[in-house]
Design a protein around this motif. Structure first.
Motif, PDB file in Angstrom:
ATOM      1  N   LEU A   1     -41.492  -1.261 -58.080  1.00 42.51           N
ATOM      2  CA  LEU A   1     -42.574  -0.322 -58.373  1.00 42.51           C
ATOM      3  C   LEU A   1     -42.065   0.881 -59.161  1.00 42.51           C
ATOM      4  CD1 LEU A   1     -44.650  -0.213 -55.048  1.00 42.51           C
ATOM      5  CD2 LEU A   1     -45.168  -1.465 -57.143  1.00 42.51           C
ATOM      6  N   GLN A   2     -40.927   1.408 -58.768  1.00 41.35           N
ATOM      7  CA  GLN A   2     -40.406   2.602 -59.440  1.00 41.35           C
ATOM      8  C   GLN A   2     -39.925   2.295 -60.857  1.00 41.35           C
ATOM      9  OE1 GLN A   2     -38.303   5.517 -56.597  1.00 41.35           O
ATOM     10  NE2 GLN A   2     -38.236   3.586 -55.461  1.00 41.35           N
ATOM     11  N   LEU A   3     -39.336   1.125 -61.059  1.00 41.94           N
ATOM     12  CA  LEU A   3     -38.903   0.743 -62.399  1.00 41.94           C
ATOM     13  C   LEU A   3     -40.096   0.442 -63.301  1.00 41.94           C
ATOM     14  CD1 LEU A   3     -35.878  -1.557 -61.459  1.00 41.94           C
ATOM     15  CD2 LEU A   3     -35.771   0.731 -62.471  1.00 41.94           C
TER      16      LEU A   3
ATOM     17  N   GLY B   1     -44.460   2.337 -67.583  1.00 39.99           N
ATOM     18  CA  GLY B   1     -45.850   2.638 -67.850  1.00 39.99           C
ATOM     19  C   GLY B   1     -46.846   1.534 -67.600  1.00 39.99           C
ATOM     20  N   ALA B   2     -46.440   0.462 -66.912  1.00 40.56           N
ATOM     21  CA  ALA B   2     -47.365  -0.635 -66.653  1.00 40.56           C
ATOM     22  C   ALA B   2     -48.446  -0.220 -65.659  1.00 40.56           C
ATOM     23  CB  ALA B   2     -46.602  -1.844 -66.125  1.00 40.56           C
ATOM     24  N   LYS B   3     -49.579  -0.908 -65.690  1.00 41.60           N
ATOM     25  CA  LYS B   3     -50.675  -0.654 -64.755  1.00 41.60           C
ATOM     26  C   LYS B   3     -50.490  -1.566 -63.543  1.00 41.60           C
ATOM     27  CE  LYS B   3     -55.727  -0.389 -64.500  1.00 41.60           C
ATOM     28  NZ  LYS B   3     -56.988  -0.637 -65.236  1.00 41.60           N
ATOM     29  N   VAL B   4     -50.064  -0.989 -62.423  1.00 46.37           N
ATOM     30  CA  VAL B   4     -49.620  -1.775 -61.278  1.00 46.37           C
ATOM     31  C   VAL B   4     -50.570  -1.640 -60.089  1.00 46.37           C
ATOM     32  CG1 VAL B   4     -47.759  -2.146 -59.616  1.00 46.37           C
ATOM     33  CG2 VAL B   4     -47.209  -1.556 -61.988  1.00 46.37           C
ATOM     34  N   THR B   5     -50.943  -2.782 -59.532  1.00 47.43           N
ATOM     35  CA  THR B   5     -51.673  -2.830 -58.269  1.00 47.43           C
ATOM     36  C   THR B   5     -50.714  -3.369 -57.212  1.00 47.43           C
ATOM     37  OG1 THR B   5     -53.801  -3.233 -59.347  1.00 47.43           O
ATOM     38  CG2 THR B   5     -53.616  -3.828 -57.013  1.00 47.43           C
ATOM     39  N   ALA B   6     -50.566  -2.643 -56.119  1.00 44.87           N
ATOM     40  CA  ALA B   6     -49.669  -3.051 -55.047  1.00 44.87           C
ATOM     41  C   ALA B   6     -50.469  -3.564 -53.860  1.00 44.87           C
ATOM     42  CB  ALA B   6     -48.790  -1.876 -54.614  1.00 44.87           C
ATOM     43  N   VAL B   7     -49.989  -4.618 -53.242  1.00 47.96           N
ATOM     44  CA  VAL B   7     -50.562  -5.115 -51.991  1.00 47.96           C
ATOM     45  C   VAL B   7     -49.577  -4.756 -50.887  1.00 47.96           C
ATOM     46  CG1 VAL B   7     -51.406  -7.105 -50.714  1.00 47.96           C
ATOM     47  CG2 VAL B   7     -51.684  -7.009 -53.206  1.00 47.96           C
TER      48      VAL B   7
ATOM     49  N   PHE C   1     -46.336   4.794 -49.401  1.00 50.27           N
ATOM     50  CA  PHE C   1     -45.070   4.583 -50.110  1.00 50.27           C
ATOM     51  C   PHE C   1     -45.317   3.907 -51.451  1.00 50.27           C
ATOM     52  CE2 PHE C   1     -43.408   5.246 -45.855  1.00 50.27           C
ATOM     53  CZ  PHE C   1     -42.222   5.934 -46.097  1.00 50.27           C
ATOM     54  N   ALA C   2     -46.222   2.929 -51.477  1.00 47.70           N
ATOM     55  CA  ALA C   2     -46.526   2.242 -52.731  1.00 47.70           C
ATOM     56  C   ALA C   2     -47.051   3.226 -53.774  1.00 47.70           C
ATOM     57  CB  ALA C   2     -47.540   1.133 -52.479  1.00 47.70           C
ATOM     58  N   LYS C   3     -47.920   4.143 -53.338  1.00 51.92           N
ATOM     59  CA  LYS C   3     -48.443   5.157 -54.259  1.00 51.92           C
ATOM     60  C   LYS C   3     -47.339   6.088 -54.726  1.00 51.92           C
ATOM     61  CE  LYS C   3     -53.017   5.105 -52.066  1.00 51.92           C
ATOM     62  NZ  LYS C   3     -53.942   5.837 -51.157  1.00 51.92           N
ATOM     63  N   LYS C   4     -46.483   6.488 -53.786  1.00 54.22           N
ATOM     64  CA  LYS C   4     -45.383   7.398 -54.126  1.00 54.22           C
ATOM     65  C   LYS C   4     -44.421   6.753 -55.115  1.00 54.22           C
ATOM     66  CE  LYS C   4     -42.086   8.136 -51.088  1.00 54.22           C
ATOM     67  NZ  LYS C   4     -41.324   8.638 -49.917  1.00 54.22           N
ATOM     68  N   TRP C   5     -44.231   5.452 -54.973  1.00 52.52           N
ATOM     69  CA  TRP C   5     -43.283   4.759 -55.849  1.00 52.52           C
ATOM     70  C   TRP C   5     -43.895   4.376 -57.194  1.00 52.52           C
ATOM     71  CZ3 TRP C   5     -41.600   1.236 -51.211  1.00 52.52           C
ATOM     72  CH2 TRP C   5     -40.714   1.962 -50.392  1.00 52.52           C
ATOM     73  N   GLY C   6     -45.198   4.615 -57.374  1.00 48.06           N
ATOM     74  CA  GLY C   6     -45.745   4.452 -58.706  1.00 48.06           C
ATOM     75  C   GLY C   6     -46.909   3.513 -58.878  1.00 48.06           C
ATOM     76  N   ALA C   7     -47.407   2.886 -57.812  1.00 51.43           N
ATOM     77  CA  ALA C   7     -48.558   1.994 -57.966  1.00 51.43           C
ATOM     78  C   ALA C   7     -49.794   2.780 -58.371  1.00 51.43           C
ATOM     79  CB  ALA C   7     -48.822   1.254 -56.652  1.00 51.43           C
ATOM     80  N   ASN C   8     -50.546   2.256 -59.337  1.00 50.80           N
ATOM     81  CA  ASN C   8     -51.785   2.907 -59.765  1.00 50.80           C
ATOM     82  C   ASN C   8     -52.890   2.734 -58.738  1.00 50.80           C
ATOM     83  OD1 ASN C   8     -50.339   1.696 -62.390  1.00 50.80           O
ATOM     84  ND2 ASN C   8     -51.314   3.630 -62.918  1.00 50.80           N
TER      85      ASN C   8
END
Length: 313
Positions: A162-164, A169-175, A183-190
Motif C-alpha cells: 500500500l505504501q509503495l 499514485g495509483a488508485k487503490v481500494t483495500a479490503v 491502517f489501510a487508510k494511513k498506508w495510502g488506500a484511497n
C-alpha cells in the motif's frame, strides 16, 4: 547455539529448541548474531508439508527466513560490512533457517539496517518487502488512473505494498478488517472495504489489477471484479497453479500472474529508500525467543496488523 527445528511435519507442537555448534564461515560469508527474526506464512506451509516439492522431505528442518542482527565475523573476501555492523537479510534456501542465535549468510544477502528502525522492524523487511516490490514490477505501468484492489491489505505484504503504491499514485481500494481499516487508510488506500461488513465480490466496481494477499479469493472468483483486460496477481500460488496460469493466459485477456520473489540488492534498496522517505513498518507483536511456539501460533491465526517478530537474546 540454540535454534528452532523440527523432525517431522505437523503443527507448532513439532517445533523444538535444539543445541547446535555455532556455524563457521567461508571467505565470502558473514556470521550474524541474530537479534530478531520475523514470521511468514511460508514458515508454516513448509512445516505442515504443503511445500515438499520445493523444500523436500529431509529432516531435521529449520524455520525462519528473514532476520536482523549484528555482524560477528566476516570472511576474508567480504567487503562493505564489518564486525559490529547492524544488518538485516534473509536466508535464501528454504531448507535453511534464521530462527537461531546465529546465522551464516553470503555477504550479498545482507544489508545495513536503517538507523531509525528497530531490529524487529528490520527483520520484517526482506520477504514481504521484496515481494511487494516484485508485485509492483509485475503490474507494469501504473498511474493515477490505474485501479487496484488489494485483498487482505494489512498484513506484512500489504503494509509495504500500500505504501509503495501510494508513492506511485495509483488508485487503490483495500479490503481489510474493521481493525485494519485505519491502517489501510494511513498506508495510502484511497478507499477501504471492511470485509466483515461487505463482500467485495458483490460490488459493481471492476479493477485493472486485483492482488489477493489473503489467499482466500483466488483467480476464479476475482474474475467477477476484473475488467476485460486486467491482471490477477497471486503471491501465494499452489505449485500446480504456476504452470496452469502460464497455459491459461494464452487464451484470456484476464491474466493470472504468479508473483515469486526473492531478496535482491536492487529491490532491497528500493525498500531502504522508501523507509528513509517515511515508509512505516508496523510490528503487531514481538515475542521472546522462549515463547517461539506461542509466536507461531499467534501468526498462524492471522488477523494481526503488519508483522509478528521474535527477539533473540
Amino acid at each position: 547455539m540454540k535454534a528452532i527445528a523440527y523432525k517431522e511435519f505437523g503443527t507448532t507442537a513439532v517445533l523444538q529448541i535444539v543445541e547446535q555448534p555455532r556455524p563457521t564461515i567461508t571467505a565470502d560469508q558473514v556470521l550474524v548474531k541474530i537479534k530478531a527474526f520475523s514470521i511468514n506464512p511460508m514458515d508454516w506451509k513448509i512445516r505442515k508439508g504443503e511445500m515438499t516439492l520445493m523444500s523436500g522431505s529431509k529432516f531435521p528442518k529449520h524455520t525462519g527466513a528473514d532476520f536482523a542482527g549484528i555482524v560477528e565475523e566476516i570472511g576474508a573476501s567480504v567487503v562493505g560490512v564489518k564486525k559490529g555492523d547492524e544488518v538485516f537479510g534473509a536466508v535464501k534456501n528454504m531448507k535453511a533457517g534464521a530462527s537461531a542465535e546465529y546465522v551464516v549468510i553470503t555477504s550479498s544477502l545482507i544489508w545495513k539496517k536503517p538507523a531509525n528502525i528497530s531490529f524487529a522492524q528490520a527483520a520484517s523487511i526482506p520477504v514481504v518487502g521484496n515481494a511487494a516490490v516484485t508485485a509492483i514490477q509485475k503490474m507494469g505501468n501504473i498511474n493515477s488512473q490505474t485501479t487496484i484492489l488489494v485483498n487482505g491489505a494489512t498484513g506484512g505484504f500489504g503494509m509495504f505494498l500500500l505504501q509503495l503504491l501510494k508513492q506511485r499514485g495509483a488508485k487503490v481500494t483495500a479490503v481489510a478488517s474493521t481493525e485494519g481499516s485505519d491502517f489501510a487508510k494511513k498506508w495510502g488506500a484511497n478507499s477501504v472495504i471492511d470485509y466483515t461488513k461487505e463482500n467485495v465480490l458483490s460490488r459493481k466496481e471492476t479493477y485493472d489489477i486485483v492482488i489477493d494477499l489473503s489467499s482466500k479469493m483466488g483467480y476464479k472468483k476475482a474474475k467477477q471484479i476484473m475488467k476485460a483486460k486486467a491482471l490477477f496477481l497471486n503471491p501465494t500460488p499452489k505449485p500446480i497453479e504456476i504452470p496452469l496460469a502460464l497455459f491459461k493466459n494464452l487464451f484470456t485477456s484476464q491474466k493470472h500472474v504468479v508473483v515469486l520473489a526473492s531478496s535482491s540488492t536492487k529491490n532491497t534498496n528500493v525498500l531502504i529508500n522508501a523507509i528513509e522517505d517515511g515508509l512505516q513498518i508496523e510490528v503487531d507483536k514481538v515475542f521472546p525467543f522462549a515463547e517461539y511456539r506461542e509466536a507461531y501460533e499467534y501468526a498462524e491465526q492471522g488477523g494481526y496488523i503488519g508483522k509478528v517478530a521474535v527477539e533473540v537474546n
